[in-house]
Design an enzyme around this catalytic site. Structure first.
Site, PDB file in Angstrom:
ATOM      1  N   ARG A  13       0.840  -1.220   0.000  1.00 48.51           N
ATOM      2  CA  ARG A  13       0.000   0.000   0.000  1.00 48.51           C
ATOM      3  C   ARG A  13       0.870   1.264   0.000  1.00 48.51           C
ATOM      4  NH1 ARG A  13      -0.533   4.625   2.744  1.00 48.51           N
ATOM      5  NH2 ARG A  13      -0.017   3.491   4.651  1.00 48.51           N
ATOM      6  N   ASP A  14       1.522   1.538   1.115  1.00 49.21           N
ATOM      7  CA  ASP A  14       2.330   2.773   1.193  1.00 49.21           C
ATOM      8  C   ASP A  14       3.473   2.701   0.182  1.00 49.21           C
ATOM      9  OD1 ASP A  14       2.984   5.255   2.182  1.00 49.21           O
ATOM     10  OD2 ASP A  14       3.290   4.623   4.238  1.00 49.21           O
ATOM     11  N   HIS A 205       5.495   4.613  12.608  1.00 50.92           N
ATOM     12  CA  HIS A 205       5.429   4.573  11.136  1.00 50.92           C
ATOM     13  C   HIS A 205       6.370   5.661  10.621  1.00 50.92           C
ATOM     14  CE1 HIS A 205       2.953   4.068   7.313  1.00 50.92           C
ATOM     15  NE2 HIS A 205       3.495   5.257   7.095  1.00 50.92           N
ATOM     16  N   HIS A 207       8.893   7.253   7.865  1.00 52.52           N
ATOM     17  CA  HIS A 207       9.473   7.333   6.518  1.00 52.52           C
ATOM     18  C   HIS A 207      10.945   7.723   6.687  1.00 52.52           C
ATOM     19  CE1 HIS A 207       5.930   6.732   3.882  1.00 52.52           C
ATOM     20  NE2 HIS A 207       5.306   6.978   5.021  1.00 52.52           N
ATOM     21  N   CYS A 238       4.210   9.207   0.151  1.00 50.14           N
ATOM     22  CA  CYS A 238       2.806   9.608   0.118  1.00 50.14           C
ATOM     23  C   CYS A 238       2.601  10.565  -1.049  1.00 50.14           C
ATOM     24  CB  CYS A 238       2.426  10.293   1.430  1.00 50.14           C
ATOM     25  SG  CYS A 238       0.755  10.945   1.419  1.00 50.14           S
ATOM     26  N   ASN A 247       9.039   4.156   3.482  1.00 46.86           N
ATOM     27  CA  ASN A 247       9.146   3.820   4.905  1.00 46.86           C
ATOM     28  C   ASN A 247      10.501   3.186   5.180  1.00 46.86           C
ATOM     29  OD1 ASN A 247       6.173   3.382   4.002  1.00 46.86           O
ATOM     30  ND2 ASN A 247       6.069   3.707   6.197  1.00 46.86           N
TER      31      ASN A 247
HETATM   32  P1  HMG Z   1     -13.554  14.202  -1.936  1.00 47.94           P
HETATM   33  O1  HMG Z   1     -13.383  14.661  -3.341  1.00 47.94           O
HETATM   34  O2  HMG Z   1     -13.670  15.250  -0.877  1.00 47.94           O
HETATM   35  O3  HMG Z   1     -14.727  13.150  -1.792  1.00 47.94           O
HETATM   36  O4  HMG Z   1     -12.337  13.264  -1.581  1.00 47.94           O
HETATM   37  P2  HMG Z   1     -16.270  13.231  -2.067  1.00 47.94           P
HETATM   38  O5  HMG Z   1     -16.933  12.474  -0.969  1.00 47.94           O
HETATM   39  O6  HMG Z   1     -16.703  14.657  -2.328  1.00 47.94           O
HETATM   40  O7  HMG Z   1     -16.426  12.405  -3.423  1.00 47.94           O
HETATM   41  C1  HMG Z   1     -15.815  12.846  -4.638  1.00 47.94           C
HETATM   42  C2  HMG Z   1     -15.716  11.656  -5.591  1.00 47.94           C
HETATM   43  O8  HMG Z   1     -14.872  10.648  -5.028  1.00 47.94           O
HETATM   44  C3  HMG Z   1     -17.040  10.981  -5.859  1.00 47.94           C
HETATM   45  O9  HMG Z   1     -16.970  10.435  -7.164  1.00 47.94           O
HETATM   46  C4  HMG Z   1     -17.055   9.855  -4.872  1.00 47.94           C
HETATM   47  O10 HMG Z   1     -17.887   8.790  -5.257  1.00 47.94           O
HETATM   48  C5  HMG Z   1     -15.618   9.417  -4.896  1.00 47.94           C
HETATM   49  P3  HMG Z   1     -17.516  11.218  -8.461  1.00 47.94           P
HETATM   50  O11 HMG Z   1     -18.972  11.477  -8.144  1.00 47.94           O
HETATM   51  O12 HMG Z   1     -16.705  12.496  -8.577  1.00 47.94           O
HETATM   52  O13 HMG Z   1     -17.269  10.265  -9.580  1.00 47.94           O
HETATM   53  N1  HMG Z   1     -15.196   8.757  -3.644  1.00 47.94           N
HETATM   54  C6  HMG Z   1     -14.618   7.543  -3.589  1.00 47.94           C
HETATM   55  N2  HMG Z   1     -14.272   6.657  -4.551  1.00 47.94           N
HETATM   56  C7  HMG Z   1     -13.699   5.512  -4.154  1.00 47.94           C
HETATM   57  N3  HMG Z   1     -13.455   5.215  -2.851  1.00 47.94           N
HETATM   58  C8  HMG Z   1     -13.769   6.071  -1.870  1.00 47.94           C
HETATM   59  C9  HMG Z   1     -14.381   7.293  -2.234  1.00 47.94           C
HETATM   60  N4  HMG Z   1     -14.829   8.342  -1.511  1.00 47.94           N
HETATM   61  C10 HMG Z   1     -15.320   9.226  -2.385  1.00 47.94           C
HETATM   62  N5  HMG Z   1     -13.501   5.770  -0.596  1.00 47.94           N
HETATM   63  C11 HMG Z   1     -11.412  11.391  -0.398  1.00 47.94           C
HETATM   64  C12 HMG Z   1     -12.232  12.665  -0.298  1.00 47.94           C
HETATM   65  C13 HMG Z   1     -11.050  10.985   1.016  1.00 47.94           C
HETATM   66  C14 HMG Z   1     -12.246  10.324  -1.080  1.00 47.94           C
HETATM   67  C15 HMG Z   1     -10.137  11.683  -1.251  1.00 47.94           C
HETATM   68  O14 HMG Z   1      -9.516  12.807  -0.706  1.00 47.94           O
HETATM   69  C16 HMG Z   1      -9.172  10.536  -1.251  1.00 47.94           C
HETATM   70  O15 HMG Z   1      -9.441   9.479  -1.781  1.00 47.94           O
HETATM   71  N6  HMG Z   1      -7.991  10.726  -0.627  1.00 47.94           N
HETATM   72  C17 HMG Z   1      -7.023   9.648  -0.497  1.00 47.94           C
HETATM   73  C18 HMG Z   1      -5.667  10.184  -0.257  1.00 47.94           C
HETATM   74  C19 HMG Z   1      -4.713   9.044  -0.042  1.00 47.94           C
HETATM   75  O16 HMG Z   1      -5.014   7.900  -0.276  1.00 47.94           O
HETATM   76  N7  HMG Z   1      -3.489   9.394   0.424  1.00 47.94           N
HETATM   77  C20 HMG Z   1      -2.476   8.400   0.662  1.00 47.94           C
HETATM   78  C21 HMG Z   1      -2.753   7.553   1.853  1.00 47.94           C
HETATM   79  S1  HMG Z   1      -2.396   8.380   3.401  1.00 47.94           S
HETATM   80  C22 HMG Z   1      -0.697   8.113   3.624  1.00 47.94           C
HETATM   81  O17 HMG Z   1      -0.022   7.631   2.754  1.00 47.94           O
HETATM   82  C23 HMG Z   1      -0.107   8.412   4.971  1.00 47.94           C
HETATM   83  C24 HMG Z   1       0.139   7.145   5.806  1.00 47.94           C
HETATM   84  O18 HMG Z   1       1.023   6.258   5.156  1.00 47.94           O
HETATM   85  C25 HMG Z   1       0.721   7.534   7.177  1.00 47.94           C
HETATM   86  C26 HMG Z   1       1.927   8.475   7.077  1.00 47.94           C
HETATM   87  O19 HMG Z   1       2.917   8.118   6.411  1.00 47.94           O
HETATM   88  O20 HMG Z   1       1.811   9.561   7.640  1.00 47.94           O
HETATM   89  C27 HMG Z   1      -1.176   6.386   6.068  1.00 47.94           C
HETATM   90 MG    MG Z   2       3.160   6.393   5.217  1.00 50.90          MG
END
Ligand code: HMG
Ligand code: MG
Length: 296
Positions: A13-14, A205, A207, A238, A247
């Protein structure tokens, strides 16, 4: 310090979410299966987020459908909201992970809402998971610095971590998203959170952007950390933290823990094989110092 440590492998994933070139679902499935076969008890298998935001994770349902579940291994997936939770449930996930942040700007950039709104969005996920007999992990990003705001107050890390723990998450993973932390800061942060949330419920966690991740893990272990997130070959970054690298490499963590007499249940030789294989698949150099030292 020599009691067992649980490693949460986040490579599929990450590690992969930030890759530009599409990676075949078959490769992702093989990666998850091979990691589980190394004896890892947690292999984070994917992410049910918007494919517009993170295209690389779009095939997560196919990955979940294609893996061979090994007894003794859990396969958590990320779910930012109830839509993601429903999809993860449909895909057969037993553990889901919500992900928030200790920095307002990062929360906005990463999940398009404020910290308070994110917690509101997570509550129905936690409630539904509880009703379905599933467990919820939580990430808190930017615990030692934010790509947009710089310094992040430890009290914010404590506040968000406590809120998510009290809401019902069984484990809070403290993310140094951009890898800027140094050991004494990591120790102070972990200690402050552990005053509010029991240390066994905390994961670290880190990086490795600045080469501090392994030292930071060690510092947190001295404060009682016994769950460590890591990524095979140090893959990753990310997409909403520009310049952040992967990481801490899982092999390097396993090697350090082996030297400390901490049981992890992970076969280091097998893990190094997986590291070489996935690095070749991605056309990258192996990112683990231990694997590099033992190759060739
Ligand atoms: P948004 O645009 O505010 O969402 O995004 P919305 O609710 O307004 O919906 C907009 C569109 O997204 C709609 O589709 C929804 O159906 C769709 P449209 O009508 O435009 O076709 N949608 C989804 N589709 C699939 N799965 C879903 C989903 N939710 C809404 N779950 C949202 C908000 C959270 C969805 C968006 O910002 C997003 O997906 N962000 C993900 C960011 C991400 O994955 N970042 C990386 C992971 S975090 C990380 O790496 C850090 C970590 O490792 C820890 C660290 O290192 O610190 C964990
Ligand atoms: Mg991370």
């Amino acid at each position: 310090m020599s009691d067992p440590v649980t490693i949460v492998e986040v490579g599929p994933r990450d590690g992969l979410q930030n890759e530009r070139e599409p990676i075949a679902v078959a490769v992702k499935i093989e990666l998850v299966n091979r990691l589980a076969a190394c004896g890892l008890s947690f292999v984070e298998a994917g992410s049910f987020v918007s494919p517009k935001w993170v295209p690389q994770m779009a095939g997560s349902a196919e990955v979940m459908a294609g893996i061979t579940r090994r007894p003794g291994t859990e396969y958590p997936v990320l779910t930012p909201n109830i839509k993601g939770y429903e999809a993860a449930k449909e895909a057969g996930a037993d553990i889901v992970a919500v992900f928030g942040a200790a920095s307002e700007s990062f929360s906005q950039k990463n999940i398009n809402c404020s910290i308070a709104e994110s917690i509101e969005r997570f509550l129905p996920v936690i409630e539904a998971a509880k009703a379905d007999g599933k467990r919820v992990r939580a990430y808190v990003s930017c615990v030692l610095g934010c790509p947009y705001e710089g310094e992040v107050a430890v009290r914010e890390v404590v506040r968000v971590s406590s809120a998510l723990y009290e809401a019902g998450c069984y484990e809070i993973s403290l993310g140094d998203t951009i890898g800027v932390g140094t050991p004494e800061k990591a120790r102070a942060m972990f200690k402050a959170v552990a005053d509010a949330v029991p240390a066994p419920a905390l994961a670290c966690h880190f990086h490795d952007t600045y080469g501090q991740a392994l030292a930071n893990v060690f510092a947190c272990m001295e404060e009682g950390a016994r769950v460590v997130d890591a990524s095979v070959s140090g893959l990753g970054g990310c997409p909403y933290a520009r310049g952040a690298t992967g990481n801490v490499a899982t092999e390097d963590v396993v090697y350090m823990l082996g030297g400390m007499g901490c049981e992890t249940g992970v076969d280091l030789d097998a893990l190094m094989e997986v590291s070489r294989w996935i690095s070749a698949q991605l056309g990258r150099e192996v990112g683990s110092k231990v694997t590099r030292a033992r190759t060739g």
